[in-house]
Design a protein around this motif. Structure first.
Motif, mmCIF file in Angstrom:
data_model
loop_
_atom_site.group_PDB
_atom_site.id
_atom_site.type_symbol
_atom_site.label_atom_id
_atom_site.label_comp_id
_atom_site.label_asym_id
_atom_site.label_seq_id
_atom_site.Cartn_x
_atom_site.Cartn_y
_atom_site.Cartn_z
ATOM 1 N N TYR A 33 1.001 -23.711 11.053
ATOM 2 C CA TYR A 33 0.015 -23.399 12.091
ATOM 3 C C TYR A 33 -0.013 -21.912 12.428
ATOM 4 C CZ TYR A 33 -2.359 -23.729 16.618
ATOM 5 O OH TYR A 33 -3.222 -23.564 17.659
ATOM 6 N N LYS A 34 1.152 -21.240 12.297
ATOM 7 C CA LYS A 34 1.170 -19.820 12.649
ATOM 8 C C LYS A 34 0.206 -19.012 11.782
ATOM 9 C CE LYS A 34 5.241 -18.497 9.889
ATOM 10 N NZ LYS A 34 5.934 -19.785 9.711
ATOM 11 N N HIS A 35 0.052 -19.415 10.520
ATOM 12 C CA HIS A 35 -0.849 -18.677 9.636
ATOM 13 C C HIS A 35 -2.314 -18.870 10.054
ATOM 14 C CE1 HIS A 35 2.509 -17.776 7.007
ATOM 15 N NE2 HIS A 35 2.855 -19.036 7.067
ATOM 16 N N VAL A 36 -2.613 -20.054 10.598
ATOM 17 C CA VAL A 36 -3.963 -20.323 11.094
ATOM 18 C C VAL A 36 -4.267 -19.426 12.296
ATOM 19 C CG1 VAL A 36 -5.448 -22.050 12.175
ATOM 20 C CG2 VAL A 36 -3.973 -22.711 10.266
ATOM 21 N N VAL A 37 -3.381 -19.452 13.283
ATOM 22 C CA VAL A 37 -3.598 -18.692 14.514
ATOM 23 C C VAL A 37 -3.625 -17.191 14.236
ATOM 24 C CG1 VAL A 37 -2.660 -18.138 16.791
ATOM 25 C CG2 VAL A 37 -2.576 -20.483 15.956
ATOM 26 N N LEU A 38 -2.626 -16.703 13.493
ATOM 27 C CA LEU A 38 -2.528 -15.270 13.262
ATOM 28 C C LEU A 38 -3.665 -14.754 12.383
ATOM 29 C CD1 LEU A 38 1.341 -15.011 12.892
ATOM 30 C CD2 LEU A 38 -0.044 -14.420 14.871
ATOM 31 N N SER A 39 -4.153 -15.595 11.469
ATOM 32 C CA SER A 39 -5.315 -15.202 10.648
ATOM 33 C C SER A 39 -6.564 -15.061 11.508
ATOM 34 C CB SER A 39 -5.563 -16.235 9.547
ATOM 35 O OG SER A 39 -4.486 -16.293 8.654
ATOM 36 N N ALA A 99 -13.898 -24.856 8.684
ATOM 37 C CA ALA A 99 -12.712 -24.431 7.933
ATOM 38 C C ALA A 99 -13.111 -23.704 6.654
ATOM 39 C CB ALA A 99 -11.838 -25.641 7.604
ATOM 40 N N ILE A 100 -14.112 -24.225 5.958
ATOM 41 C CA ILE A 100 -14.585 -23.601 4.717
ATOM 42 C C ILE A 100 -15.198 -22.235 5.017
ATOM 43 C CG2 ILE A 100 -16.229 -23.807 2.808
ATOM 44 C CD1 ILE A 100 -15.898 -26.857 3.021
ATOM 45 N N ILE A 101 -15.937 -22.150 6.111
ATOM 46 C CA ILE A 101 -16.574 -20.888 6.501
ATOM 47 C C ILE A 101 -15.516 -19.813 6.770
ATOM 48 C CG2 ILE A 101 -17.904 -19.763 8.355
ATOM 49 C CD1 ILE A 101 -19.480 -22.436 8.578
ATOM 50 N N ILE A 102 -14.435 -20.201 7.460
ATOM 51 C CA ILE A 102 -13.357 -19.240 7.766
ATOM 52 C C ILE A 102 -12.621 -18.831 6.499
ATOM 53 C CG2 ILE A 102 -11.167 -18.906 8.983
ATOM 54 C CD1 ILE A 102 -12.271 -20.795 11.168
ATOM 55 N N ASP A 103 -12.295 -19.803 5.649
ATOM 56 C CA ASP A 103 -11.625 -19.487 4.378
ATOM 57 C C ASP A 103 -12.456 -18.524 3.541
ATOM 58 O OD1 ASP A 103 -9.197 -20.850 4.533
ATOM 59 O OD2 ASP A 103 -10.059 -22.750 3.875
ATOM 60 N N THR A 104 -13.752 -18.785 3.478
ATOM 61 C CA THR A 104 -14.661 -17.929 2.703
ATOM 62 C C THR A 104 -14.697 -16.518 3.290
ATOM 63 O OG1 THR A 104 -16.038 -19.851 2.148
ATOM 64 C CG2 THR A 104 -17.027 -17.670 1.857
ATOM 65 N N ALA A 105 -14.706 -16.428 4.625
ATOM 66 C CA ALA A 105 -14.735 -15.122 5.296
ATOM 67 C C ALA A 105 -13.479 -14.311 4.954
ATOM 68 C CB ALA A 105 -14.846 -15.306 6.802
ATOM 69 N N LEU A 106 -12.313 -14.947 5.022
ATOM 70 C CA LEU A 106 -11.059 -14.257 4.740
ATOM 71 C C LEU A 106 -10.996 -13.779 3.286
ATOM 72 C CD1 LEU A 106 -8.645 -16.606 6.716
ATOM 73 C CD2 LEU A 106 -9.162 -14.237 7.285
ATOM 74 N N THR A 107 -11.419 -14.643 2.372
ATOM 75 C CA THR A 107 -11.425 -14.284 0.949
ATOM 76 C C THR A 107 -12.362 -13.110 0.684
ATOM 77 O OG1 THR A 107 -10.960 -16.577 0.318
ATOM 78 C CG2 THR A 107 -11.841 -15.139 -1.393
ATOM 79 N N LEU A 120 -4.270 -11.908 3.021
ATOM 80 C CA LEU A 120 -4.894 -12.974 3.810
ATOM 81 C C LEU A 120 -4.707 -14.344 3.168
ATOM 82 C CD1 LEU A 120 -8.187 -11.097 4.790
ATOM 83 C CD2 LEU A 120 -5.976 -11.143 5.962
ATOM 84 N N PRO A 121 -4.588 -15.388 3.985
ATOM 85 C CA PRO A 121 -4.394 -16.742 3.466
ATOM 86 C C PRO A 121 -5.527 -17.176 2.545
ATOM 87 C CG PRO A 121 -3.971 -16.672 5.818
ATOM 88 C CD PRO A 121 -4.579 -15.349 5.446
ATOM 89 N N ASP A 122 -5.179 -17.949 1.535
ATOM 90 C CA ASP A 122 -6.151 -18.391 0.538
ATOM 91 C C ASP A 122 -6.410 -19.888 0.717
ATOM 92 O OD1 ASP A 122 -7.791 -18.541 -1.655
ATOM 93 O OD2 ASP A 122 -6.162 -18.655 -3.112
ATOM 94 N N ASN A 123 -7.616 -20.229 1.185
ATOM 95 C CA ASN A 123 -8.016 -21.633 1.400
ATOM 96 C C ASN A 123 -7.045 -22.402 2.304
ATOM 97 O OD1 ASN A 123 -10.327 -21.440 -0.192
ATOM 98 N ND2 ASN A 123 -9.143 -21.787 -2.059
ATOM 99 N N TYR A 124 -6.468 -21.707 3.273
ATOM 100 C CA TYR A 124 -5.473 -22.311 4.151
ATOM 101 C C TYR A 124 -6.098 -23.302 5.131
ATOM 102 C CZ TYR A 124 -0.558 -21.921 5.311
ATOM 103 O OH TYR A 124 0.789 -22.173 5.430
ATOM 104 N N PHE A 125 -7.228 -22.915 5.695
ATOM 105 C CA PHE A 125 -7.852 -23.746 6.726
ATOM 106 C C PHE A 125 -8.339 -25.069 6.141
ATOM 107 C CE2 PHE A 125 -7.649 -19.620 8.530
ATOM 108 C CZ PHE A 125 -7.625 -19.786 9.904
ATOM 109 N N ALA A 236 5.907 -16.243 -0.211
ATOM 110 C CA ALA A 236 4.513 -15.812 -0.338
ATOM 111 C C ALA A 236 3.785 -15.774 1.003
ATOM 112 C CB ALA A 236 3.775 -16.727 -1.311
ATOM 113 N N THR A 237 3.935 -16.827 1.823
ATOM 114 C CA THR A 237 3.219 -16.859 3.099
ATOM 115 C C THR A 237 3.742 -15.792 4.057
ATOM 116 O OG1 THR A 237 4.717 -18.635 3.820
ATOM 117 C CG2 THR A 237 2.565 -19.292 2.971
ATOM 118 N N THR A 238 5.050 -15.514 4.012
ATOM 119 C CA THR A 238 5.621 -14.480 4.875
ATOM 120 C C THR A 238 5.201 -13.093 4.407
ATOM 121 O OG1 THR A 238 7.517 -15.930 5.249
ATOM 122 C CG2 THR A 238 7.756 -13.655 5.926
#
Length: 524
Positions: A33-39, A99-107, A120-125, A236-238
């Motif tokens: 969950y931390k990766h979701v919030v911090l992203s 979730a897909i919209i956010i993943d796409t934005a980060l990528t 940035l996280p890859d397809n995490y959401f 990798a996540t850290t």
């Protein structure tokens, strides 16, 4: 009742955000969950910075350049295409494909900004399958952060740091290695004073050592452009957390091309660092095979560290990276102070080579991942007389090469998060002042040994104790048993016992609910 309410401490912005976000966690583990919030915090911050810079371009009559990447990159602002901006995310917050919209934005942001490669996280959401309504509520919570409200207070950095600490607490023992408590990092920075040069962390976690180094430089009116940062992280996540944590503050760093094991795949083999700050894993077992890394150049001049414990592997890795005048401050489990076998041989040679400058035992319960007492080591590649210029002021540090300063900080510390301890700002300053006063060794300073706090031991003293670095073998203790604070101990036991009873009650309630759902209600 009204008086009590009025007197109640108002929650900080960080606390309010944490309470709101944590309620939404549901079935997602805090380690995920931390990766979701911090992203999301990063996304909001990057978008606010972009929009602010775009407005400035328009005000200057440069509207035709407002969608060109180059006009953002030159001012260290991340360029965000339309579909990655926070306003776009908010407009789609009620959709089931959020979730897909956010993943796409980060990528997309990562592809458009080379400095964010691998951050940035890859397809995490999408992968976590969070309920759309909960994710929408979380987006609304993050929307309350005004990241540009106070540039001097580093609002988003404060939120990010607070959340990292809270997640480390939530993950508890055996997890949360990504975070070193802030007061420990502050202490290391104040002691080794990383003003100018190369800073290295071989096990950098989420990058806290680097962040505090830059804060140290800024608080002492130094120039952060005179510092270069190098780090390595295996998980990798850290690794992504660290890159985000630094990017959110505009700190550039060489973290290596990929996340990798420092021993098996050294990302900086030729590095010579002026400052090393580290909190490597404690007592790491099976860190190399019986026949692996036996002729590694990092051990040159020393025995090969034992396979059963990596503590001295970490020490020698750092020694090999020190520049001619380099200084290292790092945390290790207390067992490294007196181990036998190869550890004894390595420790003896480190002492004989005049590398060990100071050993400090820290208070218990400072770490969220372990309740054992740990040690701060200071190694110095040049303990001889030297002159250092800091902000135009020349400091003369005279010869202490034949001595080691031992300090015991176990009587220091203030309560933190109920069952933890942290060093106060005043205590950090006191310890750093004592160290630097001892270091200067001049007639103008007033260092002296203090019972139950510090002792300057000669190399002959240490040899007489068979090269043990355990501070209690050197520091004088008076009426040891009378120093136990009974009320403090009972208060701590009460907190721990209360927590245990609450956990037991919750477990019992959960079990009763399970039977109830199965149609077998139990009456107590």
């Amino acid at each position: 009742m009204a008086k009590k309410t009025a007197a109640k401490k108002q929650k900080s912005m960080e606390e309010t955000l944490w309470d709101s976000a944590n309620k939404l966690r549901g079935t997602v583990e805090s380690s995920e969950y931390k990766h979701v919030v911090l992203s999301l915090i990063f996304l909001k911050f990057a978008s606010d910075k972009f929009e602010n810079h775009k407005e400035k371009l328009i005000e200057k009559g440069l509207e035709q350049f407002a969608e060109m990447t180059e006009f953002y990159a030159k001012d260290s602002v991340f360029f965000l295409p339309e579909e990655t901006r926070w306003s776009y995310i908010i407009s789609k917050a009620k959709q089931n494909d959020l979730a897909i919209i956010i993943d796409t934005a980060l990528t997309t942001i990562e592809k458009k900004n080379p400095t964010l490669k691998g951050a940035l996280p890859d397809n995490y959401f999408s992968r976590l399958n969070m309920e759309p309504s909960k994710l929408a509520a979380l987006v609304d919570t993050i929307n309350n952060i005004d990241t540009l409200k106070d540039q001097q207070q580093d609002v988003v950095g404060r939120v990010y740091e607070y959340f990292l600490g809270k997640f480390a607490l939530a993950e508890g023992k055996g997890k949360g290695e990504f975070y070193t408590p802030k007061s420990i990092v502050n202490l290391i920075a104040e002691m080794i004073e990383p003003y100018k040069g190369i800073i290295y962390d071989p096990a950098c976690g989420s990058g806290g050592m680097f962040v505090q180094s830059i804060k140290f430089i800024e608080s002492h009116h130094g120039n952060k452009k005179e510092v270069s940062i190098y780090g390595q992280e295996q998980t990798a996540t850290t690794y992504k957390l660290a890159k985000m944590n630094l990017a959110i503050r505009g700190i550039s760093a060489n973290m290596g091309a990929v996340p990798a094991d420092t021993f098996g795949r050294d990302q900086h083999p030729d590095l010579k660092a002026d400052f090393i700050m580290a909190n490597p894993p404690f007592n790491q077992k099976d860190w190399r095979g019986p026949n692996e890394l036996t002729d590694d150049p990092r051990w040159r001049g020393y025995d090969v560290p034992p396979t059963g414990n990596a503590n001295y592997g970490w020490i020698l890795n750092m020694v090999s990276k020190l520049s001619a005048n380099g200084v290292a401050g790092f945390i290790l489990a207390n067992g490294a102070l007196s181990g036998g076998g190869e550890e004894y041989k390595i420790r003896r040679k480190l002492i004989e080579n005049r590398l060990v400058e100071a050993i400090l035992v820290l208070p218990m319960r400072m770490f969220y991942t372990t309740d054992i007492s740990v040690t701060l080591w200071i190694l110095n590649n040049n303990k001889q007389a030297r002159i250092i210029e800091q902000n135009g002021v020349v400091k003369n540090y005279r010869d202490r090469q034949d001595e080691i300063l031992f300090m015991d900080l176990r009587r220091l510390g203030v309560p933190f998060e109920k069952k933890f301890i942290q060093l106060s700002t005043e205590e950090v300053q006191k310890v750093a002042y004592t160290f630097h006063t001892w270091q200067q060794n001049s007639f103008e300073t007033d260092y002296s040994d203090v019972a139950e706090f510090c002792y300057s031991a000669s190399i002959e003293d240490v040899q007489a104790k068979d090269y043990s670095l355990v501070p209690s073998k050197y520091i004088e203790f008076i009426n040891r048993d009378e120093n136990i604070d009974f009320d403090e101990k009972m208060a701590q036991l009460k907190i721990e016992f209360t927590d245990l009873l609450r956990a037991e009650a919750q477990s019992k309630n959960d079990l009763l609910n399970v039977f109830k759902e199965l149609g077998y209600a139990i009456e107590l």
